[in-house]
Design a protein around this motif. Structure first.
Motif, short mmCIF file in Angstrom:
data_model
loop_
_atom_site.label_atom_id
_atom_site.label_comp_id
_atom_site.label_asym_id
_atom_site.label_seq_id
_atom_site.Cartn_x
_atom_site.Cartn_y
_atom_site.Cartn_z
N ASN A 153 3.23 -11.35 55.61
CA ASN A 153 2.70 -12.81 55.45
C ASN A 153 1.67 -13.40 56.43
N PHE A 154 0.64 -12.40 56.89
CA PHE A 154 -0.65 -12.82 57.48
C PHE A 154 -1.54 -11.99 57.59
N LYS A 155 -2.86 -12.33 57.81
CA LYS A 155 -3.99 -11.43 57.41
C LYS A 155 -4.09 -10.43 58.50
N GLY A 156 -4.10 -9.21 58.26
CA GLY A 156 -4.45 -8.12 59.00
C GLY A 156 -5.85 -8.00 59.54
N ILE A 157 -6.06 -6.87 60.50
CA ILE A 157 -7.68 -6.97 61.06
C ILE A 157 -8.11 -5.84 60.64
N ALA A 158 -7.76 -4.97 59.52
CA ALA A 158 -8.40 -3.81 59.28
C ALA A 158 -9.67 -4.04 58.65
N ALA A 159 -10.06 -4.89 58.07
CA ALA A 159 -11.40 -5.43 57.44
C ALA A 159 -12.21 -6.19 58.46
N GLY A 160 -11.79 -6.33 59.61
CA GLY A 160 -12.69 -6.82 60.51
C GLY A 160 -13.91 -5.92 60.98
N ARG A 161 -14.77 -6.76 61.62
CA ARG A 161 -16.00 -5.97 62.18
C ARG A 161 -16.47 -6.43 63.68
N TRP A 186 -15.85 -10.00 68.03
CA TRP A 186 -14.98 -9.70 66.88
C TRP A 186 -15.46 -10.52 65.69
N CYS A 187 -15.35 -10.27 64.42
CA CYS A 187 -15.50 -11.07 63.38
C CYS A 187 -14.41 -10.55 62.19
N ALA A 188 -13.84 -11.61 61.96
CA ALA A 188 -12.77 -11.35 60.83
C ALA A 188 -13.11 -11.02 59.57
N TRP A 244 -20.52 -13.58 67.27
CA TRP A 244 -20.43 -13.64 65.79
C TRP A 244 -20.13 -15.00 65.17
N SER A 245 -20.72 -15.61 64.09
CA SER A 245 -20.40 -16.61 63.29
C SER A 245 -19.09 -16.33 62.73
N PRO A 246 -18.16 -17.43 62.46
CA PRO A 246 -17.01 -17.17 62.06
C PRO A 246 -16.84 -16.62 60.58
N ASP A 247 -17.71 -17.13 59.69
CA ASP A 247 -18.20 -16.73 58.46
C ASP A 247 -18.64 -15.23 58.40
N GLY A 248 -19.00 -14.60 59.46
CA GLY A 248 -19.70 -13.17 59.72
C GLY A 248 -20.95 -12.98 59.05
N THR A 249 -21.84 -14.20 58.97
CA THR A 249 -22.90 -14.11 58.29
C THR A 249 -24.28 -14.12 59.28
N ARG A 250 -23.94 -14.32 60.67
CA ARG A 250 -25.01 -14.41 61.76
C ARG A 250 -24.45 -14.06 62.91
N ILE A 251 -25.25 -13.34 63.76
CA ILE A 251 -25.03 -12.94 65.01
C ILE A 251 -25.99 -13.70 66.05
N ALA A 279 -7.46 1.98 84.53
CA ALA A 279 -8.78 2.00 84.49
C ALA A 279 -9.58 0.69 84.36
N SER A 280 -10.97 0.48 84.37
CA SER A 280 -11.44 -0.99 84.70
C SER A 280 -11.66 -1.37 83.07
N TYR A 281 -11.08 -2.69 83.09
CA TYR A 281 -11.17 -3.14 81.38
C TYR A 281 -11.93 -4.56 81.49
N GLU A 282 -12.84 -4.81 80.75
CA GLU A 282 -13.69 -5.92 80.99
C GLU A 282 -14.28 -6.34 79.55
N ASP A 283 -14.80 -7.76 79.25
CA ASP A 283 -15.41 -8.04 78.07
C ASP A 283 -14.46 -8.39 76.96
N PRO A 284 -13.25 -8.84 77.38
CA PRO A 284 -12.11 -9.00 76.02
C PRO A 284 -12.51 -10.16 75.06
N CYS A 285 -12.40 -9.65 73.85
CA CYS A 285 -12.54 -10.35 72.68
C CYS A 285 -11.11 -10.33 71.67
N TRP A 286 -10.84 -11.49 71.33
CA TRP A 286 -9.65 -11.52 70.46
C TRP A 286 -9.79 -11.11 69.14
#
Lengths: 178, 402
Positions: free
Chosen positions: B132-140, B399-401, B178-185, B348-355
């Motif tokens: 009952n929640f949206k997955g991330i497989a179709a994200g970009r 990330w873009c949903a 990325w814009s929330p609607d995925g149309t612009r970067i 290792a070294s991890y940087e630039d996180p994005c949810w």
């Protein structure tokens, strides 16, 4: 040697362009990108929103760009102030600008590889601005001093040692001859 | 009971229920057992787009972190898929243990070349049906790569597939958002010699320069509505955070720190606050701050000399990169409770996180030596997954949903 190399590359390119009939060979899309997308930019239009303040692009491209004429001002780790020991380098630039009244200088701020790319863009800009402020205090007109930050994108020494980092935390001077 | 006491009781009640809600989440996390899923009832031929579809679907369901495949499972998928005439299609039903009513019953069709994308849709629909929640497989994901010799902008699917190059600027590209609607970067490019800020419309591939002031022009995040863009500009003499209304063009300055530099502003999920980096605490010590759309910032990171790259997730937590010894770790802090935890293991070294939009996964850069790859981290404990090839110098994912 260098000139000959450039000439032969240019020749080869002209020949390639003539053979393929490609108008601008240098803007050809890279081949073999995964996904085979046909939409690598630029394929759309290009525009600029009308409300922007001009930066002084009149100095861009058409004039004579001279890099490496002056020693870079170096900075402490994460520091953005011009240290006393580095001031003489900026003073030489100020003398030059006073003697060449139509020239413009770009203070190019750079950082070592530590820290995020984005934070380093701000830090590099603050270094450029610090040198700019010092040049202004020496009597150089603000309109003749541009700043440009490269963040950590353009290391002078690509090593990963303290010594490399030391020379990478710098402001380079690039003169735009007008 | 007077008004003050009434208010106090309501406040206490609210706090207690908030605490309970939080406790609830911890309990669920502590017992984050996976849901069993039986895929045996979903059948199709082997080969071609059918195999691509099947493999991608299974991979997506595993990557989501919520499932293991068993026979029988608490939930069962039935249906069929196949390829014909250059198209791939699927028909898919999901049932719970009772088998009474289908939780999902849907037909899908795509060209064979889009088999992966179709699998992403089916995976997210199964996750919606069961969890009952949206997955991330179709994200970009928008990401920077250096394999051409210049730092260019690329786009790939949530699993790293379908990678394609978007820009050919032959200069330096930075900070994609990325814009929330995925149309612009939005991104910064030196393509005209200076770090200027551009907006690419992915529907038309038109590119607009939206900030080319003297100094740096860097994008922060889009607001949840997509109408406003945070920026870092130094046009007024020092790097500061601004917000620009993209339709009207109005520019508002948010910070005023003549002796410090700001970077990487990001919106809270409700758009009422902004988190950003500032070295106000002292040169050499960038930290994460939170502010409303006016007023001054409140520091939210306490540990470590260098905390950068905040990204405010849909779950209310701010992911960031923290320097720990010689390496960077991905951490997450809750700005309300100040609770702070480390997500990576120090290997290792991890940087630039994005949810990611599920509020569970974080996409980031992992650096081993000089190799930079994209990784998907799981804040609920599954191991990190690599999304990109070893070579190519991948960094700064957005990330873009959609």
């Amino acid at each position: 040697m260098t000139t000959r190399w450039v000439v032969s590359v240019t020749l080869a390119c002209s020949m390639a362009a003539a053979m393929t009939g490609c108008k601008s060979w240098w803007s050809k899309k890279p081949t073999g990108t995964a996904g085979g997308g046909s939409d690598i930019l630029p394929t759309g239009t290009e525009s600029t929103q009308g409300d922007l303040k001009p930066r002084g692009d009149e100095f861009n491209g058409t004039n004579n760009v001279v890099a490496g004429q002056f020693d870079a001002v170096l900075f402490a780790f994460d520091g953005a102030t011009v240290e006393d020991a580095e001031r003489a380098k900026a003073e030489k630039v100020a003398e030059f600008l006073k003697a060449n009244a139509s020239d413009v200088v770009v203070c190019e701020g750079n950082c070592d590889e530590r820290g995020s790319a984005e934070y380093n863009m701000s830090l590099g800009e603050r270094r450029g601005l610090a040198v700019r402020a010092y040049l202004m205090s020496l009597g150089i007109d603000a309109n003749r001093i541009q700043t440009k930050s490269y963040g950590k994108e353009r290391p002078k020494d690509t090593g990963h040692t303290e010594a490399a980092w030391r020379v990478n935390r710098r402001v380079d001077f690039v003169v735009l001859k007008n | 009971m007077n008004a003050t006491r009434l208010f106090a009781s309501i406040l206490t009640l609210a706090l207690v229920s908030a605490a309970l809600a939080q406790e609830d989440i911890r309990v669920r996390k502590a017992t984050a057992a996976k849901t069993t899923l039986d895929l045996a009832g979903l059948t199709g031929p082997a080969g071609g787009a059918s195999t691509v579809f099947r493999r991608t679907l299974e991979s997506d369901l595993v990557r989501s972190g919520w499932f293991t495949f068993t026979r029988p499972g608490a939930y069962s998928v039935f249906g069929s898929y196949g390829e014909s005439g250059g198209n791939v299609s699927a028909q898919c039903q999901v049932f719970g243990a009772s088998r009474s009513a289908a939780l999902l019953n849907k037909t899908y069709g795509q060209t064979a070349a889009e088999a992966r994308r179709m699998a992403h849709q089916v995976a997210d629909d199964i996750i919606m049906a069961v969890k009952n929640f949206k997955g991330i497989a179709a994200g970009r994901i928008a990401v920077l790569g250096t394999r051409t010799g210049s730092k260019e902008l690329y786009v790939c699917d949530a699993d790293g597939g379908g990678l394609r190059q978007l820009t050919a600027d032959r200069s330096i590209s930075l900070a994609p958002r990325w814009s929330p609607d995925g149309t612009r970067i939005a991104y910064t490019s030196f393509r005209r010699g200076y770090p200027d800020l551009y907006l690419i419309d992915l529907r038309t591939n038109n590119r607009t320069c939206i900030a080319n002031y003297p100094g740096i022009n860097m994008a922060g995040g889009f607001s949840p509505s997509g109408q406003d863009l945070l920026m870092v500009l130094s046009k007024d003499g020092n790097p500061e955070v601004y917000v620009k209304n993209l339709a009207g063009g109005r520019l508002t300055r948010l910070t005023n720190t003549p002796h410090a530099g700001e970077a990487s502003p990001t919106w809270s999920p409700d758009g009422s606050q902004v988190a950003y980096v500032s070295d106000l605490a002292g040169p050499g010590s960038p930290q994460i701050y939170v502010m409303g759309l006016s007023g001054s910032g409140r520091r939210v990171t306490s540990r470590g000399r260098e905390n950068v790259s905040p990204n405010w997730g849909p779950n209310g937590w701010i992911a960031y990169a923290s320097r720990r010894g010689g390496l960077y770790a991905i951490c997450m802090v809750n700005p309300q409770s100040q609770e702070d935890r480390e997500v990576t293991a120090g290997d290792a070294s991890y940087e630039d996180p994005c949810w990611a939009s599920d509020g569970r996964h974080i996409v980031c850069t992992r650096q081993d030596g000089q190799t930079k790859r994209l990784y998907m981290l799981d804040t609920m404990g599954d191991p990190p997954l690599c999304l990109t090839p070893d070579s190519g110098g991948w960094s700064s994912p957005a990330w873009c949903a959609q």
